[in-house]
Design an enzyme around this catalytic site. Structure first.
Site, PDB file in Angstrom:
ATOM      1  N   PHE A 160       0.802  -1.226   0.000  1.00  0.00           N
ATOM      2  CA  PHE A 160       0.000   0.000   0.000  1.00  0.00           C
ATOM      3  C   PHE A 160       0.828   1.266   0.000  1.00  0.00           C
ATOM      4  CE2 PHE A 160       0.912  -0.056   4.531  1.00  0.00           C
ATOM      5  CZ  PHE A 160       1.038   1.293   4.808  1.00  0.00           C
ATOM      6  N   LYS A 184      -1.189  -7.513  -9.212  1.00  0.00           N
ATOM      7  CA  LYS A 184      -2.189  -7.547  -8.128  1.00  0.00           C
ATOM      8  C   LYS A 184      -1.763  -6.470  -7.133  1.00  0.00           C
ATOM      9  CE  LYS A 184      -3.053  -8.566  -4.382  1.00  0.00           C
ATOM     10  NZ  LYS A 184      -3.401  -7.516  -3.366  1.00  0.00           N
ATOM     11  N   GLU A 187      -4.915  -4.015  -2.021  1.00  0.00           N
ATOM     12  CA  GLU A 187      -6.375  -3.814  -1.980  1.00  0.00           C
ATOM     13  C   GLU A 187      -6.725  -2.556  -1.182  1.00  0.00           C
ATOM     14  OE1 GLU A 187      -4.505  -5.853  -0.484  1.00  0.00           O
ATOM     15  OE2 GLU A 187      -5.238  -6.538   1.458  1.00  0.00           O
ATOM     16  N   SER A 237       5.244  -6.990   3.528  1.00  0.00           N
ATOM     17  CA  SER A 237       5.763  -7.232   4.878  1.00  0.00           C
ATOM     18  C   SER A 237       6.535  -8.553   4.948  1.00  0.00           C
ATOM     19  CB  SER A 237       4.587  -7.275   5.861  1.00  0.00           C
ATOM     20  OG  SER A 237       3.722  -8.312   5.470  1.00  0.00           O
ATOM     21  N   CYS A 292       9.607   1.828   3.428  1.00  0.00           N
ATOM     22  CA  CYS A 292      10.481   0.697   3.785  1.00  0.00           C
ATOM     23  C   CYS A 292      11.911   1.175   3.993  1.00  0.00           C
ATOM     24  CB  CYS A 292      10.439  -0.366   2.715  1.00  0.00           C
ATOM     25  SG  CYS A 292      11.175   0.200   1.197  1.00  0.00           S
ATOM     26  N   GLU A 392       9.376  -4.027  13.082  1.00  0.00           N
ATOM     27  CA  GLU A 392       9.169  -2.893  12.173  1.00  0.00           C
ATOM     28  C   GLU A 392       7.851  -2.228  12.592  1.00  0.00           C
ATOM     29  OE1 GLU A 392       7.790  -3.677   8.139  1.00  0.00           O
ATOM     30  OE2 GLU A 392       9.137  -2.146   7.376  1.00  0.00           O
TER      31      GLU A 392
HETATM   32  P1  NAD Z   1       1.475  -6.610   3.123  1.00  0.00           P
HETATM   33  O1  NAD Z   1       2.505  -7.673   3.199  1.00  0.00           O
HETATM   34  O2  NAD Z   1       0.373  -6.607   4.086  1.00  0.00           O
HETATM   35  O3  NAD Z   1       0.779  -6.621   1.668  1.00  0.00           O
HETATM   36  C1  NAD Z   1       1.556  -6.636   0.482  1.00  0.00           C
HETATM   37  C2  NAD Z   1       0.768  -7.356  -0.612  1.00  0.00           C
HETATM   38  O4  NAD Z   1       0.595  -8.731  -0.244  1.00  0.00           O
HETATM   39  C3  NAD Z   1      -0.628  -6.784  -0.840  1.00  0.00           C
HETATM   40  O5  NAD Z   1      -0.878  -6.775  -2.230  1.00  0.00           O
HETATM   41  C4  NAD Z   1      -1.538  -7.777  -0.109  1.00  0.00           C
HETATM   42  O6  NAD Z   1      -2.800  -7.902  -0.704  1.00  0.00           O
HETATM   43  C5  NAD Z   1      -0.791  -9.086  -0.216  1.00  0.00           C
HETATM   44  N1  NAD Z   1      -0.984  -9.958   0.945  1.00  0.00           N
HETATM   45  C6  NAD Z   1      -1.228  -9.570   2.216  1.00  0.00           C
HETATM   46  N2  NAD Z   1      -1.327 -10.648   3.027  1.00  0.00           N
HETATM   47  C7  NAD Z   1      -1.122 -11.730   2.252  1.00  0.00           C
HETATM   48  C8  NAD Z   1      -1.052 -13.132   2.503  1.00  0.00           C
HETATM   49  N3  NAD Z   1      -1.249 -13.621   3.739  1.00  0.00           N
HETATM   50  N4  NAD Z   1      -0.800 -13.953   1.478  1.00  0.00           N
HETATM   51  C9  NAD Z   1      -0.590 -13.471   0.236  1.00  0.00           C
HETATM   52  N5  NAD Z   1      -0.642 -12.159  -0.066  1.00  0.00           N
HETATM   53  C10 NAD Z   1      -0.889 -11.293   0.921  1.00  0.00           C
HETATM   54  O7  NAD Z   1       2.284  -5.215   3.129  1.00  0.00           O
HETATM   55  P2  NAD Z   1       1.715  -3.750   3.210  1.00  0.00           P
HETATM   56  O8  NAD Z   1       1.204  -3.503   4.587  1.00  0.00           O
HETATM   57  O9  NAD Z   1       0.827  -3.485   2.053  1.00  0.00           O
HETATM   58  O10 NAD Z   1       3.056  -2.913   2.972  1.00  0.00           O
HETATM   59  C11 NAD Z   1       3.935  -2.531   3.996  1.00  0.00           C
HETATM   60  C12 NAD Z   1       5.104  -3.479   4.103  1.00  0.00           C
HETATM   61  O11 NAD Z   1       5.818  -3.519   2.865  1.00  0.00           O
HETATM   62  C13 NAD Z   1       6.142  -3.019   5.132  1.00  0.00           C
HETATM   63  O12 NAD Z   1       6.587  -4.130   5.841  1.00  0.00           O
HETATM   64  C14 NAD Z   1       7.255  -2.427   4.281  1.00  0.00           C
HETATM   65  O13 NAD Z   1       8.526  -2.436   4.873  1.00  0.00           O
HETATM   66  C15 NAD Z   1       7.212  -3.328   3.094  1.00  0.00           C
HETATM   67  N6  NAD Z   1       7.834  -2.703   1.932  1.00  0.00           N
HETATM   68  C16 NAD Z   1       9.050  -3.165   1.558  1.00  0.00           C
HETATM   69  C17 NAD Z   1       9.701  -2.572   0.485  1.00  0.00           C
HETATM   70  C18 NAD Z   1      11.040  -3.047   0.037  1.00  0.00           C
HETATM   71  O14 NAD Z   1      11.450  -2.677  -1.045  1.00  0.00           O
HETATM   72  N7  NAD Z   1      11.754  -3.841   0.812  1.00  0.00           N
HETATM   73  C19 NAD Z   1       9.082  -1.520  -0.205  1.00  0.00           C
HETATM   74  C20 NAD Z   1       7.828  -1.094   0.221  1.00  0.00           C
HETATM   75  C21 NAD Z   1       7.200  -1.699   1.303  1.00  0.00           C
END
Ligand code: NAD
Length: 508
Positions: A160, A184, A187, A237, A292, A392
């Site tokens: 997000f 994808k 959401e 994450s 991040c 984090e």
């Molecule tokens: P998230 O992991 O909750 O969601 C990321 C994506 O995965 C979304 O599209 C979501 O729909 C999907 N998803 C969520 N739960 C899932 C599951 N159980 N199984 C399969 N797919 C699933 O992350 P977020 O809250 O949207 O984003 C924040 C996180 O992203 C933070 O931890 C941040 O550090 C990380 N991030 C990392 C980088 C990097 O380059 N290392 C860059 C941006 C964000």
């Protein structure tokens, strides 16, 4: 973690799927509201795509691949040039959409689009970055050359916090290299990626090259296990990145999974104090700490600890507010749940014995009492065992730790399981050289707080912040989205004397 579908506002406009080059209304019964984090206004509702819709998108991408891979590289680059022009044209509109659904300030939303645009610009030069190698005369009349060919259908799953930049890290590079792509997006803010996808087709990319599906875990798992998806690019994450990497590789796919982080900034006592304060404040609380690469830990070496009160004062002065307040330095966090989570960490920090110098809980923004606002918080006296150091937090919370020497600071960072980004502020070239050489983190800033590389390089997180081999954008992305074919060739001269069967594997 993926939010569960909840059909709350059936009257809100629906976000469409993009399948086979067309915007389509999903037939699903599972929907989720997209909410403006500053106001709680329901902006739209997003569908959780059905299995048949995902199957249809993958089939369309597989079909489009057959012709797209044969499209001359110059033609691919030209359409990409058009895309960059359209993103520039619509920059303000995209940023306005982004700020409404994600909450970051307008200036930061434009930055989000701009950093993605830079990847599109770089993708326009794919002719030189996808180029292979050629060595003449490896044996008598024998030449060897290698080419990089696309994989087929690739998929991307995005978080997000950067709804423009991170999708743009993925599909332009994958598709310009000859693949087709299923995206994808998160959401929680899928409208911005949809705008980019619409520009994709306006630019002239053939039907089926890019598909956009919406949903959560179920939809992601469908992509991770589908036999026609060749490669998965994920950003999100830590627990989800681990799940994606394990499941994708178990299904024999190429996977790159970018995960969470805990980024440290070392402050040496010889650094410029005002530069340090300005940069710590922006890097920890910009985008409400939802980056991040945000600096969440300041490691003050020796006498630099004297600056703690001034850092705290600067944090206290930051204004929290909605997108339409030009003086606001940070907007709301993405959801009520995220606000609760951040405030809970502040409570845990205080309970575990850290000194709470700035408390951002309970922030109130007049006129936006329902917004998910959290003010900046700051702790000193933090130790590595504390929860606020280990987890984090992903919110505007700065942790300050004190050490006696640079070696101690480097050792602290190297013991941390994450390795996304780090930075150091100093006036000493020797200290900076030592830091850059021995630090076990993939992206290093020297007097630069958030060292996100430009697309001529790649985004190279390490350790628990990345699972895979090739990283995002730049040359590494071209490698990730292609496979190498090596050709060894000889052309016989009709005058050549045939000397009998060649019974060895040696080239002569
Ligand atoms: P998230 O992991 O909750 O969601 C990321 C994506 O995965 C979304 O599209 C979501 O729909 C999907 N998803 C969520 N739960 C899932 C599951 N159980 N199984 C399969 N797919 C699933 O992350 P977020 O809250 O949207 O984003 C924040 C996180 O992203 C933070 O931890 C941040 O550090 C990380 N991030 C990392 C980088 C990097 O380059 N290392 C860059 C941006 C964000």
């Amino acid at each position: 973690m993926a939010a569960q579908p909840q059909a709350r506002s059936p009257a809100a406009p629906s976000v469409k799927l993009l399948v086979d080059g067309r915007l389509v209304e999903s037939a699903t019964t599972e929907w989720r509201d997209i909410v403006n984090p500053a106001t709680q206004e329901v902006l739209a509702r997003v569908p959780f795509a059905t299995a048949a819709e995902i199957e249809g998108a993958i089939a369309s991408a597989a079909k489009a691949f057959v012709a797209w891979r044969e499209t001359p590289v110059g033609a691919r680059m030209r359409i990409m040039l058009k895309l960059q022009e359209l993103i520039r044209r619509d920059m303000k509109k995209i940023a306005a959409c982004l700020t409404a659904e994600q909450g970051k300030t307008l200036a930061d939303a434009e930055g989000d689009v701009f950093r993605g645009l830079e990847v599109v610009e770089h993708a326009c030069s794919v002719g030189s970055i996808q180029m292979g190698e050629h060595l003449e005369q490896v044996a008598g009349g024998v030449d060897v050359y290698s080419v990089r060919q696309p994989l087929g259908v690739c998929a991307g799953i995005t978080p997000f916090n950067f709804p423009a930049m991170i999708p743009l890290w993925m599909f332009p590079m994958a598709i310009v290299a000859g693949n087709t792509f299923v995206l994808k997006p998160s959401e929680q803010d899928p409208m911005t990626p949809m705008r980019l996808a619409e520009l994709w087709y306006e630019a002239g990319f053939p039907k089926g090259t890019l598909q956009v599906l919406h949903g959560g875990k179920e939809q992601v798992d469908f992509l991770l296990t589908h036999p026609d998806v060749q490669a998965i690019s994920f950003v999100g994450s830590v627990p989800v990145a681990q799940h994606v990497y394990r499941t994708g590789t178990q299904h024999l796919k190429r996977v790159q999974a970018f995960a969470g982080a805990k980024n440290h900034m070392i402050v040496m006592p010889d650094a410029d104090k005002q530069q340090v304060i300005n940069n710590i404040v922006g890097a920890s609380c910009g985008a409400a700490g939802q980056r991040c690469m945000a600096i969440s830990v300041a490691v003050l070496v020796g006498e630099a600890k004297q600056w703690i009160p001034e850092i705290a004062d600067s944090l206290k002065k930051l204004k929290v507010g909605p997108w339409n307040d030009p003086e606001a330095s940070l907007g709301p966090v993405i959801s009520k749940k995220a606000k609760e989570r951040v405030e809970n960490y502040v409570a845990i920090g205080a309970k575990e014995g850290a000194k709470l110098l700035v408390d951002g809980r309970g922030a109130k923004v007049p006129g936006h009492e329902n917004g998910n606002f959290v003010g900046p918080s700051m702790f000193s006296g933090v130790t590595p065992e504390m929860t606020i150091y280990k987890d984090e937090i992903f919110g505007p919370v700065l942790i300050v730790m004190e050490v006696a020497t640079l070696d101690e600071a480097i050792d602290l960072i190297n013991r941390n399981p994450y390795g996304n980004g780090t930075s150091m502020f100093t006036a000493s070239g020797a200290a900076a050289r030592k830091f850059q050489h021995s630090i076990e983190v993939g992206q290093v800033g020297i007097n630069i707080p958030i060292p996100v590389p430009l697309p001529f390089f790649s985004f190279t997180g390490w350790k628990g912040s990345f699972y895979g081999d090739q990283h995002a954008y730049g040359k590494q992305a071209v490698k990730f989205y292609t496979r190498t074919k090596t050709i060894t060739s000889r052309w016989f001269d009709s005058q050549e004397v045939v000397s009998g069967p060649n019974m060895t594997i040696r080239l002569k």
